[in-house]
Motif scaffolding. Structure first.
Motif, PDB file in Angstrom:
ATOM      1  N   ILE A  34       0.855  -1.187   0.000  1.00  0.00           N
ATOM      2  CA  ILE A  34       0.000   0.000   0.000  1.00  0.00           C
ATOM      3  C   ILE A  34       0.891   1.238   0.000  1.00  0.00           C
ATOM      4  CG2 ILE A  34      -0.189   0.171   2.530  1.00  0.00           C
ATOM      5  CD1 ILE A  34      -3.197   0.990   1.977  1.00  0.00           C
ATOM      6  N   VAL A  35       0.402   2.296  -0.633  1.00  0.00           N
ATOM      7  CA  VAL A  35       1.034   3.615  -0.572  1.00  0.00           C
ATOM      8  C   VAL A  35      -0.063   4.601  -0.191  1.00  0.00           C
ATOM      9  CG1 VAL A  35       2.285   5.422  -1.802  1.00  0.00           C
ATOM     10  CG2 VAL A  35       2.707   3.007  -2.364  1.00  0.00           C
ATOM     11  N   VAL A  36       0.185   5.349   0.878  1.00  0.00           N
ATOM     12  CA  VAL A  36      -0.760   6.356   1.366  1.00  0.00           C
ATOM     13  C   VAL A  36      -0.050   7.692   1.478  1.00  0.00           C
ATOM     14  CG1 VAL A  36      -2.186   4.678   2.608  1.00  0.00           C
ATOM     15  CG2 VAL A  36      -0.280   5.781   3.780  1.00  0.00           C
ATOM     16  N   THR A  37      -0.838   8.761   1.589  1.00  0.00           N
ATOM     17  CA  THR A  37      -0.259  10.085   1.787  1.00  0.00           C
ATOM     18  C   THR A  37      -0.732  10.664   3.111  1.00  0.00           C
ATOM     19  OG1 THR A  37      -2.070  11.111   0.573  1.00  0.00           O
ATOM     20  CG2 THR A  37      -0.052  10.650  -0.659  1.00  0.00           C
ATOM     21  N   ALA A  38       0.081  11.571   3.609  1.00  0.00           N
ATOM     22  CA  ALA A  38      -0.257  12.355   4.791  1.00  0.00           C
ATOM     23  C   ALA A  38       0.352  13.733   4.612  1.00  0.00           C
ATOM     24  CB  ALA A  38       0.293  11.692   6.053  1.00  0.00           C
ATOM     25  N   VAL A  39      -0.329  14.744   5.123  1.00  0.00           N
ATOM     26  CA  VAL A  39       0.199  16.107   5.092  1.00  0.00           C
ATOM     27  C   VAL A  39       0.104  16.656   6.513  1.00  0.00           C
ATOM     28  CG1 VAL A  39       0.056  18.404   4.060  1.00  0.00           C
ATOM     29  CG2 VAL A  39      -0.610  16.392   2.712  1.00  0.00           C
ATOM     30  N   PRO A  40       1.198  16.564   7.277  1.00  0.00           N
ATOM     31  CA  PRO A  40       1.155  17.060   8.654  1.00  0.00           C
ATOM     32  C   PRO A  40       1.007  18.578   8.699  1.00  0.00           C
ATOM     33  CG  PRO A  40       3.331  16.138   8.117  1.00  0.00           C
ATOM     34  CD  PRO A  40       2.477  15.997   6.908  1.00  0.00           C
ATOM     35  N   HIS A  41       0.188  19.037   9.645  1.00  0.00           N
ATOM     36  CA  HIS A  41      -0.063  20.474   9.801  1.00  0.00           C
ATOM     37  C   HIS A  41       0.156  20.898  11.242  1.00  0.00           C
ATOM     38  CE1 HIS A  41      -1.935  20.755   5.843  1.00  0.00           C
ATOM     39  NE2 HIS A  41      -2.645  19.679   6.128  1.00  0.00           N
ATOM     40  N   ALA A  42       0.525  22.149  11.433  1.00  0.00           N
ATOM     41  CA  ALA A  42       0.619  22.721  12.779  1.00  0.00           C
ATOM     42  C   ALA A  42      -0.757  22.638  13.436  1.00  0.00           C
ATOM     43  CB  ALA A  42       1.089  24.170  12.710  1.00  0.00           C
ATOM     44  N   GLY A  43      -0.770  22.401  14.721  1.00  0.00           N
ATOM     45  CA  GLY A  43      -2.026  22.343  15.449  1.00  0.00           C
ATOM     46  C   GLY A  43      -2.648  20.966  15.494  1.00  0.00           C
ATOM     47  N   THR A  44      -2.074  20.006  14.771  1.00  0.00           N
ATOM     48  CA  THR A  44      -2.600  18.651  14.857  1.00  0.00           C
ATOM     49  C   THR A  44      -2.026  17.953  16.083  1.00  0.00           C
ATOM     50  OG1 THR A  44      -0.920  17.816  13.340  1.00  0.00           O
ATOM     51  CG2 THR A  44      -3.038  18.442  12.381  1.00  0.00           C
ATOM     52  N   ILE A  45      -2.636  16.859  16.433  1.00  0.00           N
ATOM     53  CA  ILE A  45      -2.409  16.217  17.720  1.00  0.00           C
ATOM     54  C   ILE A  45      -0.954  15.840  18.014  1.00  0.00           C
ATOM     55  CG2 ILE A  45      -2.993  13.898  16.906  1.00  0.00           C
ATOM     56  CD1 ILE A  45      -4.466  13.565  19.617  1.00  0.00           C
ATOM     57  N   LEU A  46      -0.167  15.462  17.034  1.00  0.00           N
ATOM     58  CA  LEU A  46       1.195  14.994  17.295  1.00  0.00           C
ATOM     59  C   LEU A  46       2.276  16.044  17.070  1.00  0.00           C
ATOM     60  CD1 LEU A  46       0.827  11.386  15.870  1.00  0.00           C
ATOM     61  CD2 LEU A  46       0.714  12.130  18.249  1.00  0.00           C
ATOM     62  N   VAL A  47       1.880  17.227  16.615  1.00  0.00           N
ATOM     63  CA  VAL A  47       2.829  18.329  16.475  1.00  0.00           C
ATOM     64  C   VAL A  47       2.989  18.979  17.845  1.00  0.00           C
ATOM     65  CG1 VAL A  47       3.267  20.553  15.363  1.00  0.00           C
ATOM     66  CG2 VAL A  47       2.234  18.675  14.059  1.00  0.00           C
ATOM     67  N   ASP A  48       4.230  19.133  18.292  1.00  0.00           N
ATOM     68  CA  ASP A  48       4.450  19.641  19.654  1.00  0.00           C
ATOM     69  C   ASP A  48       4.193  21.146  19.762  1.00  0.00           C
ATOM     70  OD1 ASP A  48       6.784  21.055  18.922  1.00  0.00           O
ATOM     71  OD2 ASP A  48       8.135  19.533  19.727  1.00  0.00           O
ATOM     72  N   GLU A  49       4.323  21.666  20.986  1.00  0.00           N
ATOM     73  CA  GLU A  49       4.008  23.079  21.250  1.00  0.00           C
ATOM     74  C   GLU A  49       4.927  24.048  20.516  1.00  0.00           C
ATOM     75  OE1 GLU A  49       6.863  21.639  24.399  1.00  0.00           O
ATOM     76  OE2 GLU A  49       5.021  20.853  23.551  1.00  0.00           O
ATOM     77  N   HIS A  50       6.047  23.552  19.969  1.00  0.00           N
ATOM     78  CA  HIS A  50       6.971  24.389  19.206  1.00  0.00           C
ATOM     79  C   HIS A  50       6.732  24.282  17.698  1.00  0.00           C
ATOM     80  CE1 HIS A  50       9.061  24.952  22.978  1.00  0.00           C
ATOM     81  NE2 HIS A  50       9.167  23.633  23.105  1.00  0.00           N
ATOM     82  N   GLY A  51       5.673  23.563  17.317  1.00  0.00           N
ATOM     83  CA  GLY A  51       5.366  23.397  15.903  1.00  0.00           C
ATOM     84  C   GLY A  51       6.251  22.377  15.212  1.00  0.00           C
ATOM     85  N   VAL A  52       6.756  21.411  15.976  1.00  0.00           N
ATOM     86  CA  VAL A  52       7.671  20.401  15.443  1.00  0.00           C
ATOM     87  C   VAL A  52       6.993  19.027  15.457  1.00  0.00           C
ATOM     88  CG1 VAL A  52       9.875  19.219  15.860  1.00  0.00           C
ATOM     89  CG2 VAL A  52       9.704  21.697  16.166  1.00  0.00           C
ATOM     90  N   LEU A  53       7.174  18.298  14.379  1.00  0.00           N
ATOM     91  CA  LEU A  53       6.706  16.912  14.299  1.00  0.00           C
ATOM     92  C   LEU A  53       7.947  16.018  14.260  1.00  0.00           C
ATOM     93  CD1 LEU A  53       4.346  14.921  14.034  1.00  0.00           C
ATOM     94  CD2 LEU A  53       4.552  15.173  11.559  1.00  0.00           C
ATOM     95  N   PRO A  54       8.314  15.434  15.413  1.00  0.00           N
ATOM     96  CA  PRO A  54       9.534  14.606  15.467  1.00  0.00           C
ATOM     97  C   PRO A  54       9.431  13.399  14.533  1.00  0.00           C
ATOM     98  CG  PRO A  54       8.631  14.995  17.674  1.00  0.00           C
ATOM     99  CD  PRO A  54       7.623  15.487  16.688  1.00  0.00           C
ATOM    100  N   ALA A  55      10.538  13.000  13.962  1.00  0.00           N
ATOM    101  CA  ALA A  55      10.546  11.890  13.012  1.00  0.00           C
ATOM    102  C   ALA A  55      10.180  10.565  13.657  1.00  0.00           C
ATOM    103  CB  ALA A  55      11.911  11.786  12.332  1.00  0.00           C
ATOM    104  N   TRP A  56      10.336  10.441  14.969  1.00  0.00           N
ATOM    105  CA  TRP A  56       9.948   9.175  15.608  1.00  0.00           C
ATOM    106  C   TRP A  56       8.445   8.940  15.529  1.00  0.00           C
ATOM    107  CZ3 TRP A  56       6.701   9.884  19.679  1.00  0.00           C
ATOM    108  CH2 TRP A  56       6.803  11.065  20.416  1.00  0.00           C
ATOM    109  N   ILE A  57       7.666   9.978  15.242  1.00  0.00           N
ATOM    110  CA  ILE A  57       6.218   9.826  15.027  1.00  0.00           C
ATOM    111  C   ILE A  57       5.961   9.014  13.756  1.00  0.00           C
ATOM    112  CG2 ILE A  57       4.081  11.105  14.525  1.00  0.00           C
ATOM    113  CD1 ILE A  57       4.954  11.408  17.419  1.00  0.00           C
TER     114      ILE A  57
END
Length: 155
Positions: A34-57
């Motif tokens: 399978i191939v899926v897409t995702a577009v992470p955005h600021a304010g979503t649940i896994l983006v931290d308070e500094h606006g960072v989405l760590p790669a371990w996610i």
């Protein structure tokens, strides 16, 4: 053989709800991949308070790609997606520390094996327009009978 996944919205393919649905769309699905897409955005649940989405996610993106793979196959059989469990990963190899926000990610999961008892392994990759960001082998378990498994009465 490619499966027709276009008739289902991504939320109909995952046993997730609301903000925990991280994926945007299915791009391709066949018997083994399978191939899926995702577009992470600021304010979503896994983006931290500094606006960072760590790669371990990325492991959650990979787990959801595998769940979506299972969901497409269940829907194709006329059934609802089942709950599965992420057992772990071997050699989570990340080339980046964080994922860029507002840029598409392509997450692929290639089935390595899937046993009748529910155990499986997938080789997963996360890429963006620059190339490979993360690669890992993900081990999963989808119990044949969830309620029986959760009650501890499996044979």
């Amino acid at each position: 053989m490619a499966l027709d996944f276009s008739r289902w919205h991504i939320a109909e393919l995952l046993p997730h709800a609301g903000d925990m649905i991280l994926l945007t769309a299915v791009e391709h699905c066949d018997d083994d991949r399978i191939v899926v897409t995702a577009v992470p955005h600021a304010g979503t649940i896994l983006v931290d308070e500094h606006g960072v989405l760590p790669a371990w996610i990325g492991i959650e993106y990979m787990a959801q790609a595998i769940a979506c793979f299972a969901g497409v196959h269940e829907r194709a059989r006329g059934a609802a997606p089942k709950v599965g469990f992420l057992l772990g990963t071997r050699s989570y190899d990340s080339k980046v520390a964080v994922f860029a926000l507002d840029k598409p990610l392509w997450i692929s999961a290639q089935k390595q094996y899937q046993e009748s008892n529910g155990l499986g392994a997938f080789l997963c990759r996360i890429e963006d327009e620059t190339g490979l960001l993360v690669e890992a082998s993900i081990n999963v378990f989808e119990p044949p009978e969830l309620e029986t498994y959760l009650s501890g009465q499996q044979s």
